[in-house]
Design an enzyme around this catalytic site. Sequence first.
Site, PDB file in Angstrom:
ATOM      1  N   GLU A  38       0.852  -1.195   0.000  1.00 54.26           N
ATOM      2  CA  GLU A  38       0.000   0.000   0.000  1.00 54.26           C
ATOM      3  C   GLU A  38       0.883   1.240   0.000  1.00 54.26           C
ATOM      4  O   GLU A  38       1.796   1.368   0.809  1.00 54.26           O
ATOM      5  CB  GLU A  38      -0.921  -0.005   1.222  1.00 54.26           C
ATOM      6  CG  GLU A  38      -1.664   1.294   1.483  1.00 54.26           C
ATOM      7  CD  GLU A  38      -2.507   1.777   0.314  1.00 54.26           C
ATOM      8  OE1 GLU A  38      -2.405   2.973  -0.015  1.00 54.26           O
ATOM      9  OE2 GLU A  38      -3.248   0.970  -0.272  1.00 54.26           O
ATOM     10  N   THR A  45      -9.468   4.462   0.552  1.00 54.27           N
ATOM     11  CA  THR A  45     -10.418   5.565   0.415  1.00 54.27           C
ATOM     12  C   THR A  45     -11.498   5.516   1.478  1.00 54.27           C
ATOM     13  O   THR A  45     -11.816   6.517   2.118  1.00 54.27           O
ATOM     14  CB  THR A  45     -11.055   5.539  -0.985  1.00 54.27           C
ATOM     15  OG1 THR A  45     -10.041   5.825  -1.957  1.00 54.27           O
ATOM     16  CG2 THR A  45     -12.156   6.576  -1.108  1.00 54.27           C
ATOM     17  N   LYS A  55     -19.336  10.214   6.888  1.00 48.68           N
ATOM     18  CA  LYS A  55     -20.428   9.936   7.822  1.00 48.68           C
ATOM     19  C   LYS A  55     -20.211  10.669   9.136  1.00 48.68           C
ATOM     20  O   LYS A  55     -21.180  11.051   9.815  1.00 48.68           O
ATOM     21  CB  LYS A  55     -20.578   8.436   8.068  1.00 48.68           C
ATOM     22  CG  LYS A  55     -21.354   7.704   6.978  1.00 48.68           C
ATOM     23  CD  LYS A  55     -20.817   8.000   5.617  1.00 48.68           C
ATOM     24  CE  LYS A  55     -21.438   7.335   4.451  1.00 48.68           C
ATOM     25  NZ  LYS A  55     -20.777   7.715   3.190  1.00 48.68           N
ATOM     26  N   GLY A 179     -23.309  16.914  -9.605  1.00 51.72           N
ATOM     27  CA  GLY A 179     -23.568  15.492  -9.436  1.00 51.72           C
ATOM     28  C   GLY A 179     -24.519  15.240  -8.291  1.00 51.72           C
ATOM     29  O   GLY A 179     -24.255  15.646  -7.154  1.00 51.72           O
ATOM     30  N   GLY A 181     -25.573  12.153  -7.294  1.00 51.98           N
ATOM     31  CA  GLY A 181     -25.497  10.777  -6.813  1.00 51.98           C
ATOM     32  C   GLY A 181     -25.187  10.751  -5.326  1.00 51.98           C
ATOM     33  O   GLY A 181     -25.360  11.744  -4.606  1.00 51.98           O
ATOM     34  N   HIS A 439     -41.962  -3.440  19.048  1.00 47.10           N
ATOM     35  CA  HIS A 439     -42.715  -2.178  19.035  1.00 47.10           C
ATOM     36  C   HIS A 439     -42.317  -1.352  20.249  1.00 47.10           C
ATOM     37  O   HIS A 439     -42.215  -1.891  21.350  1.00 47.10           O
ATOM     38  CB  HIS A 439     -44.219  -2.475  19.086  1.00 47.10           C
ATOM     39  CG  HIS A 439     -45.079  -1.257  19.224  1.00 47.10           C
ATOM     40  ND1 HIS A 439     -45.335  -0.415  18.158  1.00 47.10           N
ATOM     41  CD2 HIS A 439     -45.720  -0.723  20.298  1.00 47.10           C
ATOM     42  CE1 HIS A 439     -46.124   0.579  18.575  1.00 47.10           C
ATOM     43  NE2 HIS A 439     -46.359   0.413  19.877  1.00 47.10           N
TER      44      HIS A 439
END
Length: 462
Positions: A38, A45, A55, A179, A181, A439
């Site tokens: 690497e 990424t 996030k 964009g 998306g 519930h």
Amino acid sequence: MANDASTVFDLVILGGGSGGYAAALRGAQLGLDVALIEKDKVGGTCLHRGCIPTKALLHAGEIADQARESEQFGVKATFEGIDVAAVHKYKDEVVSGLFKGLQGLIASRKVTYIQGEGRLSSPTSVDVNGQRIQGRHVLLATGSVPKSLPGLEIDGDRIISSDHALVLDRVPKSAIILGGGVIGVEFASAWKSFGTDVTIVEGLKHLVPVEDENSSKLLERAFRKRGIKFNLGTFFEKAEYTQDGVRVTLADGKQFEAEVLLVAIGRGPVSQGLGYEEAGVAMDRGYVLVDEYMRTNVPTISAVGDLVPTLQLAHVGFAEGILVAERLAGLKVVPIDYDGVPRVTYCHPEVASVGITEAKAKEVYGADKVVALKYNLAGNGRSKILKTAGEIKLVQVKDGAVVGVHMVGDRMGEQVGEAQLIYNWEALPAEVAQLIHAHPTQNEALGEAHLALAGKPLHSHD
């Protein structure tokens, strides 16, 4: 190039992102001698410039929105603004903790980790740091980078990619996002929560255009309500600098101006100059071509992740990497059903899905053989408590299995686990309906939707 022939690894992996490190961990677990190469940081990424940091920003934006809107829950709070340095500190601590954990995992599995920029030098070797690393098999997993358009130069200042957006030292007053998306709508959502005036430009007819059209329309409605502007159905023509920002012109002559332009038109494979073509690997538009077992046309070379033309998702990379490792270790492997992969867009509200869209189902099975049902979250107690709106849409083959689950609403990404079981186990609506869902939870909405589809609705109209 010095030839270090003392060791021949069972598997040499070029690229330490999701697909590469998953193959390394699983391969080592199965007794393979693995080398992982690497050039940057293991995790790729997703961990450093994608899934995890974006996030974290979105969650910080959610906290900002909750502070602004707290009085509707009877809580008095004051929103004083965004401390960008502190947001980055929080985000970087999340990434750093996961990075250290991953490094520990790789060390504990006794994977030979080599940091350096590798290049495929033959069908069974990779050159890195002046050494030739030999392997019985080579796995290509070099990932992707943000794409741009011809003539649109990303300068890292006014015209930026998602990489730049993740380390921006300020909250822009205004932004155009090219964009609509996943990447585009996620940044639009986070920036709007931070106080940015956002406009999305999408050349296709809808936001998140690969999702079911109903999900796209629900997201568009929610974005309008939040004050996120968007222009659909007209393609980008050019961008030019203004005195203090950027002006974008569309093909129909319409113009938009903002402080920054985020180019979010997708990601392209990292393959140029890495020796793939010289080794005889079949390519198409920069992607490495593979079969359903991730094998290239060269018997000793496989490829996974964003480098191959499958879904560009970290969990797809994990699955592909594991498949390669298990295949090389002699285990029986099953090809991935990419329709059965859960997909989540973490904007506010979230968009989550698994399976195929209603339009695709009609194309595959015939319009008269497809049944679709929508369950509005207004009938779900937990969603009411959270003050989120949205729907769960089920797509069923008539008298048969559910082949698509499409959900829009806050926290719907957390419901996609059961949805993928429903799709992948080819469940009938009646089989899901007989399961008892807790519930009050949002998960209950999935059960309610299947109750309705099975012909016995409870908290929904016939």
